[in-house]
Design an enzyme around this catalytic site. Structure first.
Site, short mmCIF file in Angstrom:
data_model
loop_
_atom_site.label_atom_id
_atom_site.label_comp_id
_atom_site.label_asym_id
_atom_site.label_seq_id
_atom_site.Cartn_x
_atom_site.Cartn_y
_atom_site.Cartn_z
N ARG A 64 0.78 -1.26 0.00
CA ARG A 64 0.00 0.00 0.00
C ARG A 64 0.80 1.30 0.00
O ARG A 64 0.20 2.37 0.15
CB ARG A 64 -0.97 0.05 1.19
CG ARG A 64 -1.88 -1.15 1.32
CD ARG A 64 -2.84 -1.21 0.17
NE ARG A 64 -3.85 -2.23 0.36
CZ ARG A 64 -4.41 -2.89 -0.65
NH1 ARG A 64 -4.06 -2.63 -1.91
NH2 ARG A 64 -5.34 -3.79 -0.45
N ASP A 314 -1.04 -12.83 -1.86
CA ASP A 314 -1.90 -11.72 -2.31
C ASP A 314 -2.35 -10.90 -1.09
O ASP A 314 -3.49 -10.43 -1.04
CB ASP A 314 -3.08 -12.21 -3.13
CG ASP A 314 -3.78 -11.08 -3.89
OD1 ASP A 314 -3.27 -9.95 -3.88
OD2 ASP A 314 -4.84 -11.35 -4.49
O1 DOR Z 1 -8.57 -8.93 -3.57
C1 DOR Z 1 -7.74 -8.25 -4.13
N1 DOR Z 1 -7.21 -7.18 -3.54
N2 DOR Z 1 -7.37 -8.56 -5.37
C2 DOR Z 1 -6.59 -7.75 -6.11
O2 DOR Z 1 -6.33 -8.04 -7.25
C3 DOR Z 1 -6.12 -6.48 -5.56
C4 DOR Z 1 -6.10 -6.51 -4.10
C5 DOR Z 1 -5.93 -5.13 -3.48
O3 DOR Z 1 -5.00 -4.43 -3.89
O4 DOR Z 1 -6.71 -4.79 -2.63
#
Ligand code: DOR
Length: 448
Positions: A64, A314
């Site tokens: 972030r 992720d």
């Molecule tokens: O669930 C997700 N969150 N999938 C994504 O591709 C991006 C990610 C995010 O950056 O929040």
């Protein structure tokens, strides 16, 4: 010379588990063997039979920074990562601003220096109009080029077919894709909105962000990669159906060649399924969506069968306040790095994977796939990125969460393994209960 000897370990590396000792000196692994005896002045750690693994390398995180530091930042999330046994991370470009040129990329490396507790690298992003910046990228400056072939957080969708074709033809690095067909998702969303108004149940998420949308987009990515012989890594596979599209077999084949098209799945697709929306609601809303129990089972089997090459997180933190909004407004993504290895090791306790397979998917494979220099293995001369795992139960509590968002989808879950220690570049970073020392993360180097 700072020298540490870990004795009586159960070493897990390159497909083998064996009893032995490991010495590291000045941040590098010096000896891996049996019966090593302590040198004068050396720090000695008795592993007491516990498993010692190379530190995990997470090839997909969203930390972030810059722009959304109220959710997370490089310092907070890398702290959570080392507490979880993850010693390197590769961060996504959907920040504010997005990482669309070399200047934005280098800004991220500058921010991480001295603040990241784990080793770090940053992906270059793709848009419908940054082809010149892509062509100019130094392949050693980034693990790869991220292409959102489906819109998600940050709206970096690349949907111009001419641009997509050019990107697959010209990318100087591996291409990594988020595959979900946005027009199909938009149409499904409109249908559900017509039916439910503003009260769409979150359990509909896997029907809105459907398996068909994943299959269609993944097929397109594979077609483009085959057309241009690109190196393609498809991220976060969430359906059983997509598995048939990928080559079965080891990442590095017997003849030494390497798969050019690879696939990743994420920890949450191995632990959650549709029935969990009732308990966890928007907390497990993510893109692609967590789907059905049979998808989860097929995904675990595909890791064991070498259809899926990489396991990652992720990690995508959002605040609880954001997650408390109604389904349509709640952002997608969950924080995972701190408990991802514990969760992966549950698959070992359940008899689904061996520890060596977890190490293959979560440490060796990302190192090989992205040409990471000197990391990801217990090898002499390699960086001393290590994790010691203890098989005593560990129950996740909110107050122990180090991610800035302050929650975990695993709260209340008891894992059968815990992370007893993590070393990053030879420095103890996590002692099993607390962070230790100053941030020691280094910039990942790519041997290409
Ligand atoms: O669930 C997700 N969150 N999938 C994504 O591709 C991006 C990610 C995010 O950056 O929040």
């Amino acid at each position: 010379m700072a020298s540490t000897l870990i004795v009586n370990a159960r070493l897990v590396n390159e497909g083998r588990e064996f009893d032995g000792d490991l010495r590291f000196v000045d941040g590098r692994i010096d000896q891996v063997g049996g019966g090593l005896s302590a040198r004068e002045g050396e720090t000695v750690v008795d592993a007491a039979g516990r498993r010692l693994l190379p530190g995990m390398i997470d090839d997909q995180v969203h930390f972030r920074e810059p722009g959304m530091e109220y959710k997370a930042d490089l310092a907070s999330e890398s702290a959570a990562a080392v507490a979880g046994g993850l010693t390197s991370f590769m961060d996504m470009p959907n920040t504010k601003p997005p990482t669309l040129d070399a200047a934005a990329l280098e800004d991220k490396y500058r921010r991480a220096a001295g603040r990241a507790r784990a080793n770090y690298a940053f992906y270059m992003g793709t848009s419908n109009d940054n082809l010149d910046a892509i062509r100019a990228i130094d392949p050693r400056a980034t693990p790869g080029l991220k292409v959102f072939m489906g819109a998600s957080t940050g709206n970096m969708l690349v949907d111009d077919p001419v641009i997509l074709d050019a990107v697959f033809r010209e990318a100087p690095t591996p291409i990594i894709t988020h595959c979900e067909d946005t027009p199909m998702i938009d149409a499904a969303f409109a249908e559900y909105q017509a039916r439910y108004g503003e009260d769409i149940p979150v359990a509909c998420h896997p029907d809105i962000r459907s398996r068909e949308a994943c299959i269609k987009s993944t097929r397109l990515a594979l077609e483009l990669a085959r057309r241009h012989d690109s190196r393609l890594h498809v991220l976060h596979i969430s359906t059983a159906d997509e598995l048939a599209l990928f080559e079965r077999g080891p990442l590095v084949r017997a003849d030494g060649s390497r798969k050019r098209i690879t696939a990743e799945t994420c920890v949450h697709f191995t632990r959650f399924a549709r029935e969990d929306y009732a308990r966890l609601g928007n907390l497990i809303k993510c893109n692609p969506a967590i789907k059905d129990a049979h998808d989860r089972e097929a995904i675990i089997q595909a890791l064991a069968d070498d259809v899926l090459d990489v396991l990652a997180t992720d990690h995508a933190p959002h605040t609880l306040e954001e997650k408390a909004k109604p389904y349509a407004a709640a952002p997608s993504g969950l924080p995972l790095v701190q408990f991802a290895l514990n969760a992966a090791l549950e698959l070992v306790h359940e008899g689904r994977l061996s520890t060596a397979q977890v190490v293959q998917k979560f440490a060796h494979a990302p190192a090989q796939l992205f040409d990471v220099a000197d990391r990801g293995f217990l090898r002499e001369g390699y960086a001393a990125d290590l994790v010691l795992v203890d098989d005593t139960p560990y129950t996740v509590r909110r107050e122990d969460v180090l991610s800035k968002c302050g929650w975990s989808p695993f709260e209340g879950t008891t894992f059968r393994s815990r992370i007893a220690a993590t070393w990053v570049n030879g420095a103890l970073a996590w002692d099993g209960t607390a962070l230790v020392g100053a941030p020691m993360g280094q910039r990942l180097q790519f041997d290409r």
